[in-house]
Design an enzyme around this catalytic site. Structure first.
Site, PDB file in Angstrom:
ATOM      1  N   GLY A  35      72.476  75.329  63.729  1.00 21.81           N
ATOM      2  CA  GLY A  35      71.224  75.491  64.572  1.00 21.81           C
ATOM      3  C   GLY A  35      70.918  77.095  64.795  1.00 21.81           C
ATOM      4  O   GLY A  35      69.866  77.377  65.269  1.00 21.81           O
TER       5      GLY A  35
ATOM      6  N   GLU B 271      78.566  74.182  62.406  1.00 24.28           N
ATOM      7  CA  GLU B 271      78.174  73.649  61.312  1.00 24.28           C
ATOM      8  C   GLU B 271      76.964  74.575  61.036  1.00 24.28           C
ATOM      9  O   GLU B 271      75.787  73.888  60.921  1.00 24.28           O
ATOM     10  CB  GLU B 271      77.650  72.331  61.639  1.00 24.28           C
ATOM     11  CG  GLU B 271      78.938  71.422  62.150  1.00 24.28           C
ATOM     12  CD  GLU B 271      78.290  70.007  62.614  1.00 24.28           C
ATOM     13  OE1 GLU B 271      77.158  69.831  62.702  1.00 24.28           O
ATOM     14  OE2 GLU B 271      79.300  69.209  62.804  1.00 24.28           O
TER      15      GLU B 271
ATOM     16  N   GLY C 225      73.974  76.104  59.086  1.00 23.25           N
ATOM     17  CA  GLY C 225      73.132  76.004  57.645  1.00 23.25           C
ATOM     18  C   GLY C 225      72.371  77.119  57.401  1.00 23.25           C
ATOM     19  O   GLY C 225      72.601  77.908  56.681  1.00 23.25           O
ATOM     20  N   ARG C 226      71.220  77.025  57.983  1.00 22.57           N
ATOM     21  CA  ARG C 226      70.123  78.196  57.795  1.00 22.57           C
ATOM     22  C   ARG C 226      70.546  79.444  57.886  1.00 22.57           C
ATOM     23  O   ARG C 226      70.348  80.130  57.027  1.00 22.57           O
ATOM     24  CB  ARG C 226      68.858  77.957  58.943  1.00 22.57           C
ATOM     25  CG  ARG C 226      67.763  78.701  58.662  1.00 22.57           C
ATOM     26  CD  ARG C 226      66.931  78.588  60.024  1.00 22.57           C
ATOM     27  NE  ARG C 226      66.701  77.455  60.357  1.00 22.57           N
ATOM     28  CZ  ARG C 226      65.631  76.342  60.018  1.00 22.57           C
ATOM     29  NH1 ARG C 226      64.871  77.030  59.294  1.00 22.57           N
ATOM     30  NH2 ARG C 226      65.435  75.217  60.484  1.00 22.57           N
TER      31      ARG C 226
ATOM     32  N   TYR D 193      56.597  71.783  59.015  1.00 24.76           N
ATOM     33  CA  TYR D 193      56.633  72.556  60.247  1.00 24.76           C
ATOM     34  C   TYR D 193      55.666  73.668  60.732  1.00 24.76           C
ATOM     35  O   TYR D 193      55.872  74.338  61.477  1.00 24.76           O
ATOM     36  CB  TYR D 193      58.086  73.198  60.368  1.00 24.76           C
ATOM     37  CG  TYR D 193      59.169  72.382  59.713  1.00 24.76           C
ATOM     38  CD1 TYR D 193      59.569  71.085  60.300  1.00 24.76           C
ATOM     39  CD2 TYR D 193      59.847  72.893  58.818  1.00 24.76           C
ATOM     40  CE1 TYR D 193      60.656  70.473  59.871  1.00 24.76           C
ATOM     41  CE2 TYR D 193      61.009  72.226  58.332  1.00 24.76           C
ATOM     42  CZ  TYR D 193      61.636  71.076  58.759  1.00 24.76           C
ATOM     43  OH  TYR D 193      62.447  70.509  58.207  1.00 24.76           O
TER      44      TYR D 193
ATOM     45  N   CYS E 261      47.142  68.809  45.247  1.00 20.46           N
ATOM     46  CA  CYS E 261      46.128  68.236  45.641  1.00 20.46           C
ATOM     47  C   CYS E 261      46.216  67.642  47.039  1.00 20.46           C
ATOM     48  O   CYS E 261      46.166  66.489  47.284  1.00 20.46           O
ATOM     49  CB  CYS E 261      45.397  67.221  44.651  1.00 20.46           C
ATOM     50  SG  CYS E 261      45.152  67.981  43.118  1.00 20.46           S
ATOM     51  N   GLU E 262      46.437  68.635  47.991  1.00 14.35           N
ATOM     52  CA  GLU E 262      46.524  68.263  49.282  1.00 14.35           C
ATOM     53  C   GLU E 262      46.049  69.411  50.102  1.00 14.35           C
ATOM     54  O   GLU E 262      46.597  70.602  49.815  1.00 14.35           O
ATOM     55  CB  GLU E 262      48.205  67.776  49.509  1.00 14.35           C
ATOM     56  CG  GLU E 262      48.751  66.892  49.121  1.00 14.35           C
ATOM     57  CD  GLU E 262      48.362  65.259  49.829  1.00 14.35           C
ATOM     58  OE1 GLU E 262      47.615  65.421  50.707  1.00 14.35           O
ATOM     59  OE2 GLU E 262      48.407  64.502  49.153  1.00 14.35           O
TER      60      GLU E 262
END
Ligand SMILES: *Cc1c(COP(=O)(O)O)cnc(C)c1O
Length: 433
Positions: free
Chosen positions: A254, A290, A292-293, A333, A359-360
């Protein structure tokens, strides 16, 4: 009119030195990005090996002299060549599925350094993990504990377990990436932890080895971690008086990185505070992390080419060839990513929304950025090493991008660009229409 130096100094909000300007163009280490785009086309993910190693180094530096196992939270980026780097550096892995475990083994990782998290572990995943000899199952519910006991007993094995505790702390991050609050689906409420440990102690086929929490992602303050740690330490004291001895304490991942102007949480700053608390308590537990980012996020760029400049009464759009199917974080996000011109122009800037071809209306990569652009220009989306390619999909029948790992003046394609055949693999036309 902005000068080149102005653009350069404004140009790297994420502050990653391994992506830098040289002679007016952006490089990954010693490789000009224009070059990679010409040879491999776009959209293209580019990672820097030196940046990965430097992020890893900030952890090894911070844990020197302490019993700590760093388990790379591999869902952030699970390309085999990236995993191979971390395996070679001695990293463990935090996995959340059987597929991730198979990747770890394929990449030469040590299953004995794997912790298995996730709320929905299936029987086959438990079997695979037990047969591979993972370090620990981070158990997230009582039914999971019972299933694990049954599976381990049937296989004649013993499952090492931690209970993932939900400490009910506010990680002060985006609600979608906050996981340590009561209302989240993750972990077991701290109030119920003691009875869950007692049950784990009784059930056959289980060996209680640790306690675990993971309170959220992109956290930039130490205090949420220390709040969680306090609660875990109280729990450990209670468990000890109940005769339940633990071997490790897992604080999850985190740690936040710099996307724009955030002050990232340096591993050393967090760990000094954690070691101090553990020393006060006189605890001799192994610490597991742990991340990650923070290991991969700023080690990657997404390279994309401007297709059209579209000027409307309200807005100027730069329509690029990367979309939400390539990088979902902005759509999911409302995440902010830096946008760097690969060959900055000296001409007048306009304020652009950088949008993809999907197409969004949610298909945007960056909003309201001052850029001097022409059609065909290349842009680098910063901080795309984590939760980038791994979240990519085929929406709008768009093949997924290629991935490249740069090492000094060398580079290797670590995933080839997908083709139309990849898009339709497994689909079938019917004889009887
Ligand atoms: C996602 C996740 C991580 C990694 O989180 P980062 O914010 O990327 O460091 C670690 N542990 C668990 C259980 C996770 O789900």
């Amino acid at each position: 009119m902005p000068s080149l130096t102005d653009q350069q100094s404004l140009a790297t909000p994420a502050g990653q030195p391994h992506f830098h300007y040289r002679n007016g163009e952006l490089y990954a280490e010693d490789v000009p990005l224009v070059w990679l785009a010409e040879q491999l086309s776009t959209p293209l993910y580019v990672y820097s090996k030196a940046a990965l190693h430097s992020a890893w180094g900030s952890y090894t530096q911070a844990i020197k002299g302490h019993d700590v196992l760093v388990c790379y939270g591999m869902k952030a980026n699970s390309n085999l060549a990236i995993l191979q780097q971390f395996a070679k550096l001695g990293s463990g892995f935090d996995i959340v599925s059987g597929g991730e475990l198979m990747r770890v083994m394929k990449a030469g990782g040590n299953p004995g350094k794997v912790v298995f998290s996730g709320v929905g572990k299936e029987v086959w995943e438990m079997e695979l993990a037990l047969n591979s000899g993972v370090k620990c199952f981070n158990v997230e519910s009582v039914p999971e504990l019972k299933r694990l006991s049954a599976v381990a007993t049937r296989l004649g094995r013993t499952a090492p377990v931690s209970i993932r505790v939900n400490p009910d702390v506010d990680a002060q991050t985006h609600p979608y990436i906050s996981t340590g609050l009561k209302e989240n689906k993750f972990g077991i409420a701290i109030e119920s932890a003691l009875e869950t440990y007692k049950l784990a102690k009784q059930l056959p086929g289980l060996n209680v080895v640790g306690v675990d929490c993971h309170i959220g992602s992109q956290i930039t303050e130490v205090s949420p971690y220390l709040d969680a740690l306090d609660k875990l330490l109280n729990l450990i004291t209670t468990l000890t008086t109940e005769g339940i001895e633990l071997h490790h304490l897992d604080l999850g991942g985190g740690l936040g990185i710099r996307y724009d102007d955030e002050t990232p949480l340096a591993p050393g700053v967090l760990l000094d505070a954690v070691f101090e608390k553990l020393a006060q308590k006189g605890l001799k537990l192994q610490l597991v992390l742990e991340p990650g980012r923070s290991l991969v996020g700023n080690a990657g760029l997404l390279i994309t080419e401007v297709q059209y400049l579209k000027h409307t009464d309200d807005k100027d759009f730069a329509i690029v060839d990367a979309g939400m199917n390539d990088l979902m974080r902005p759509a999911l996000y409302e995440a902010w990513h830096g946008v760097l011109p690969i060959r900055p122009r000296m001409t007048q800037t306009h304020v652009y929304d950088v949008v993809g071809p999907v197409c969004e209306s949610a298909d945007w990569l960056a909003r309201a950025r001052a850029l001097a652009l022409e059609e065909g220009d290349l842009l680098a989306i910063e901080s795309a090493g984590a939760y980038g390619f791994v979240m990519a999909g085929h929406y709008n029948s768009r093949p997924r991008a290629a991935e490249v790992l740069v090492d000094g003046k060398h580079w290797d394609v670590i995933r080839t660009r997908e083709t139309f055949d990849d898009l339709i693999r497994g689909e079938a036309l019917l004889d009887r229409v």
